[in-house]
Motif scaffolding. Structure first.
Motif, PDB file in Angstrom:
ATOM      1  N   MET A   1       0.234  -4.739  -6.851  1.00 26.55           N
ATOM      2  CA  MET A   1       1.310  -5.711  -7.072  1.00 26.55           C
ATOM      3  C   MET A   1       1.274  -6.811  -6.014  1.00 26.55           C
ATOM      4  O   MET A   1       1.421  -8.001  -6.325  1.00 26.55           O
ATOM      5  CB  MET A   1       2.666  -5.006  -7.026  1.00 26.55           C
ATOM      6  CG  MET A   1       2.899  -4.005  -8.140  1.00 26.55           C
ATOM      7  SD  MET A   1       4.417  -3.057  -7.846  1.00 26.55           S
ATOM      8  CE  MET A   1       4.156  -1.662  -8.941  1.00 26.55           C
ATOM      9  N   LYS A   2       1.083  -6.420  -4.773  1.00 25.52           N
ATOM     10  CA  LYS A   2       1.063  -7.386  -3.675  1.00 25.52           C
ATOM     11  C   LYS A   2      -0.104  -8.368  -3.828  1.00 25.52           C
ATOM     12  O   LYS A   2       0.057  -9.581  -3.660  1.00 25.52           O
ATOM     13  CB  LYS A   2       0.947  -6.648  -2.336  1.00 25.52           C
ATOM     14  CG  LYS A   2       2.207  -5.902  -1.900  1.00 25.52           C
ATOM     15  CD  LYS A   2       1.916  -5.036  -0.677  1.00 25.52           C
ATOM     16  CE  LYS A   2       3.158  -4.353  -0.143  1.00 25.52           C
ATOM     17  NZ  LYS A   2       3.905  -5.192   0.792  1.00 25.52           N
TER      18      LYS A   2
ATOM     19  N   HIS B   1       0.205 -10.936  -6.846  1.00 27.60           N
ATOM     20  CA  HIS B   1       1.052 -12.100  -6.567  1.00 27.60           C
ATOM     21  C   HIS B   1       0.262 -13.200  -5.863  1.00 27.60           C
ATOM     22  O   HIS B   1       0.514 -14.395  -6.073  1.00 27.60           O
ATOM     23  CB  HIS B   1       2.243 -11.676  -5.701  1.00 27.60           C
ATOM     24  CG  HIS B   1       3.231 -12.765  -5.459  1.00 27.60           C
ATOM     25  ND1 HIS B   1       3.170 -13.606  -4.366  1.00 27.60           N
ATOM     26  CD2 HIS B   1       4.302 -13.182  -6.181  1.00 27.60           C
ATOM     27  CE1 HIS B   1       4.164 -14.474  -4.418  1.00 27.60           C
ATOM     28  NE2 HIS B   1       4.863 -14.242  -5.502  1.00 27.60           N
ATOM     29  N   LYS B   2      -0.703 -12.809  -5.076  1.00 26.01           N
ATOM     30  CA  LYS B   2      -1.510 -13.772  -4.324  1.00 26.01           C
ATOM     31  C   LYS B   2      -2.623 -14.387  -5.169  1.00 26.01           C
ATOM     32  O   LYS B   2      -2.884 -15.598  -5.080  1.00 26.01           O
ATOM     33  CB  LYS B   2      -2.107 -13.071  -3.099  1.00 26.01           C
ATOM     34  CG  LYS B   2      -2.960 -13.963  -2.208  1.00 26.01           C
ATOM     35  CD  LYS B   2      -3.462 -13.174  -0.998  1.00 26.01           C
ATOM     36  CE  LYS B   2      -4.316 -14.043  -0.081  1.00 26.01           C
ATOM     37  NZ  LYS B   2      -4.805 -13.279   1.100  1.00 26.01           N
TER      38      LYS B   2
ATOM     39  N   LYS C   1      10.438  -9.602  -3.571  1.00 25.78           N
ATOM     40  CA  LYS C   1       9.544 -10.762  -3.600  1.00 25.78           C
ATOM     41  C   LYS C   1       8.898 -11.003  -2.242  1.00 25.78           C
ATOM     42  O   LYS C   1       7.721 -11.363  -2.149  1.00 25.78           O
ATOM     43  CB  LYS C   1      10.322 -12.002  -4.046  1.00 25.78           C
ATOM     44  CG  LYS C   1       9.453 -13.229  -4.233  1.00 25.78           C
ATOM     45  CD  LYS C   1      10.249 -14.414  -4.766  1.00 25.78           C
ATOM     46  CE  LYS C   1       9.353 -15.632  -4.958  1.00 25.78           C
ATOM     47  NZ  LYS C   1      10.116 -16.801  -5.470  1.00 25.78           N
TER      48      LYS C   1
ATOM     49  N   ASP D   1       7.954  -8.915  -0.202  1.00 23.25           N
ATOM     50  CA  ASP D   1       6.938  -7.901   0.096  1.00 23.25           C
ATOM     51  C   ASP D   1       5.548  -8.317  -0.378  1.00 23.25           C
ATOM     52  O   ASP D   1       4.541  -7.769   0.081  1.00 23.25           O
ATOM     53  CB  ASP D   1       7.296  -6.570  -0.578  1.00 23.25           C
ATOM     54  CG  ASP D   1       8.564  -5.951  -0.020  1.00 23.25           C
ATOM     55  OD1 ASP D   1       8.800  -6.094   1.196  1.00 23.25           O
ATOM     56  OD2 ASP D   1       9.318  -5.332  -0.788  1.00 23.25           O
ATOM     57  N   PHE D   2       5.483  -9.271  -1.302  1.00 19.60           N
ATOM     58  CA  PHE D   2       4.197  -9.656  -1.878  1.00 19.60           C
ATOM     59  C   PHE D   2       3.373 -10.470  -0.885  1.00 19.60           C
ATOM     60  O   PHE D   2       3.911 -11.184  -0.039  1.00 19.60           O
ATOM     61  CB  PHE D   2       4.403 -10.474  -3.152  1.00 19.60           C
ATOM     62  CG  PHE D   2       5.047  -9.708  -4.271  1.00 19.60           C
ATOM     63  CD1 PHE D   2       4.640  -8.422  -4.582  1.00 19.60           C
ATOM     64  CD2 PHE D   2       6.064 -10.272  -5.022  1.00 19.60           C
ATOM     65  CE1 PHE D   2       5.223  -7.711  -5.613  1.00 19.60           C
ATOM     66  CE2 PHE D   2       6.655  -9.574  -6.060  1.00 19.60           C
ATOM     67  CZ  PHE D   2       6.237  -8.285  -6.357  1.00 19.60           C
ATOM     68  N   TYR D   3       2.042 -10.374  -1.034  1.00 20.23           N
ATOM     69  CA  TYR D   3       1.152 -11.185  -0.209  1.00 20.23           C
ATOM     70  C   TYR D   3       1.206 -12.637  -0.683  1.00 20.23           C
ATOM     71  O   TYR D   3       1.265 -12.914  -1.886  1.00 20.23           O
ATOM     72  CB  TYR D   3      -0.280 -10.666  -0.288  1.00 20.23           C
ATOM     73  CG  TYR D   3      -0.445  -9.253   0.237  1.00 20.23           C
ATOM     74  CD1 TYR D   3       0.329  -8.782   1.293  1.00 20.23           C
ATOM     75  CD2 TYR D   3      -1.378  -8.389  -0.326  1.00 20.23           C
ATOM     76  CE1 TYR D   3       0.185  -7.494   1.777  1.00 20.23           C
ATOM     77  CE2 TYR D   3      -1.531  -7.092   0.152  1.00 20.23           C
ATOM     78  CZ  TYR D   3      -0.747  -6.650   1.201  1.00 20.23           C
ATOM     79  OH  TYR D   3      -0.897  -5.375   1.673  1.00 20.23           O
ATOM     80  N   GLN D   4       1.172 -13.539   0.276  1.00 25.88           N
ATOM     81  CA  GLN D   4       1.296 -14.963  -0.028  1.00 25.88           C
ATOM     82  C   GLN D   4      -0.031 -15.682   0.217  1.00 25.88           C
ATOM     83  O   GLN D   4      -0.751 -15.370   1.168  1.00 25.88           O
ATOM     84  CB  GLN D   4       2.384 -15.600   0.848  1.00 25.88           C
ATOM     85  CG  GLN D   4       3.733 -14.909   0.778  1.00 25.88           C
ATOM     86  CD  GLN D   4       4.375 -14.990  -0.591  1.00 25.88           C
ATOM     87  OE1 GLN D   4       4.243 -16.009  -1.276  1.00 25.88           O
ATOM     88  NE2 GLN D   4       5.076 -13.941  -0.994  1.00 25.88           N
TER      89      GLN D   4
END
Length: 318
Positions: free
Chosen positions: A97-98, A101-102, A249, A251-254
């Motif tokens: 999931m993380k 998002h990236k 939100k 927690d996700f990698y950016q």
């Protein structure tokens, strides 16, 4: 003599009765212990608030718009297995999931531009976990592309450069590959299976078994699970709360904002190049994993686009 026999008979009777009483007492004790242990388990479970539950399979489950025949009990069991395995491998699911998002914002527009269903971004997840890994067979990158396939579809692969690690370019090759085999196999489900087993492998199964539907084919263990695994990952990553995941939100990698620099000459040392932009060699490689050596020969003066992170997101190189 008769009296002695009577005495032994009485003793025998008493022994049997004593044994029965002992057995009953032990049985009661064991039952009490079992009941107590069950109460402890129930109390501990209640305190923790955590339950291991069966998974409700969505009735409208599909892959790339193609319905899954859940009315087939064998298909339902295979779907259920992948949902259970991927739901309860919690650490891996959260990492997926993380990373999604990236990286999905990079992959999605390339799929759309090429007419590939959005579900295929989860194929990359199933293939590599959205990491630049190398399989024992040599398949490389997010899309796990073999060297020969990469060169066939125009990627540069040599000691200095391996564009299988280039997310945009490798995604484009995956799209070209998928579109080619969709024309041959007719369905996206079979096309996904062909990505795993190879088009020749899938065609061989179809010819021998005289079947042309993924769900009717008896395949090797990996490919028989492959599409079901993609669907399970899709459902879990798309609906984390539904499957018990509490992921915010933040927690996700950016993705780190970047700009690009064109290079059309040999580079003697990428570390020196990186220092010009106040970043380390490690950071340069993080954003350009397709650069495989500390230098670039580039005798042909080919133009390469190098991604540089904006200032302020990493420690300055010292």
């Amino acid at each position: 003599m008769k009296n002695i026999k009577n005495i032994f008979a009485v003793i025998g009777f008493l022994f049997v009765m004593a044994s029965l009483v002992y057995a009953v007492q032990n049985s009661d004790a064991e039952a009490a212990l079992v009941a107590a242990s069950e109460n402890v388990v129930d109390e501990n479970t209640a305190d923790v608030g955590y339950k291991i539950s069966a998974i409700d399979i969505p009735e409208d489950l599909n892959f790339a718009g193609e319905a899954v025949p859940l009315d087939d009990p064998e298909v339902l069991e295979r779907v259920d297995r992948e949902f259970l395995v991927n739901t309860y491998w919690q650490s891996n699911a959260i990492l997926l999931m993380k990373r999604a998002h990236k990286y999905f914002p990079i992959i999605e527009p390339i799929l759309a531009k090429n007419g590939i269903p959005n579900d295929f971004k989860y194929l990359a997840v199933a293939e590599s976990g959205l990491q630049n890994v190398v399989s024992p067979a040599g398949a490389t990158g997010f899309w796990q592309i073999m060297r020969a396939t990469a060169r066939e579809y125009g990627l540069e692969v040599n000691e200095n450069v391996d564009e299988r690690y280039h997310i945009e370019k490798s995604t484009q090759v995956a799209c070209d590959y998928l579109n080619k085999w969709k024309k041959r196999f007719g369905t996206w489900t079979l096309t996904a299976a062909a990505y795993n087993a190879g088009p020749g492998g899938i065609q061989k199964y179809m010819d021998i078994q005289k079947a042309n539907d993924y769900y009717d084919l008896l395949l090797n263990p990996e490919t028989s699970r492959y599409v079901f695994r993609i669907m399970a990952i899709k459902e879990i990553v798309s609906n984390p709360a539904k499957y018990g995941f509490d992921v915010a939100k933040e927690d996700f990698y950016q993705a780190v904002p970047t700009f690009t620099v064109e290079v059309d000459e040999p580079i003697g040392n990428w570390a020196d190049f990186a220092q010009q932009y106040e970043i380390s060699y490690k950071v340069l490689k993080r954003h350009n994993p397709w650069l495989r050596e500390p230098h670039l020969n580039n005798a042909s003066r080919k133009k390469y686009t190098i991604e540089i992170p904006n200032k302020g997101y990493y420690r300055e190189s010292k």
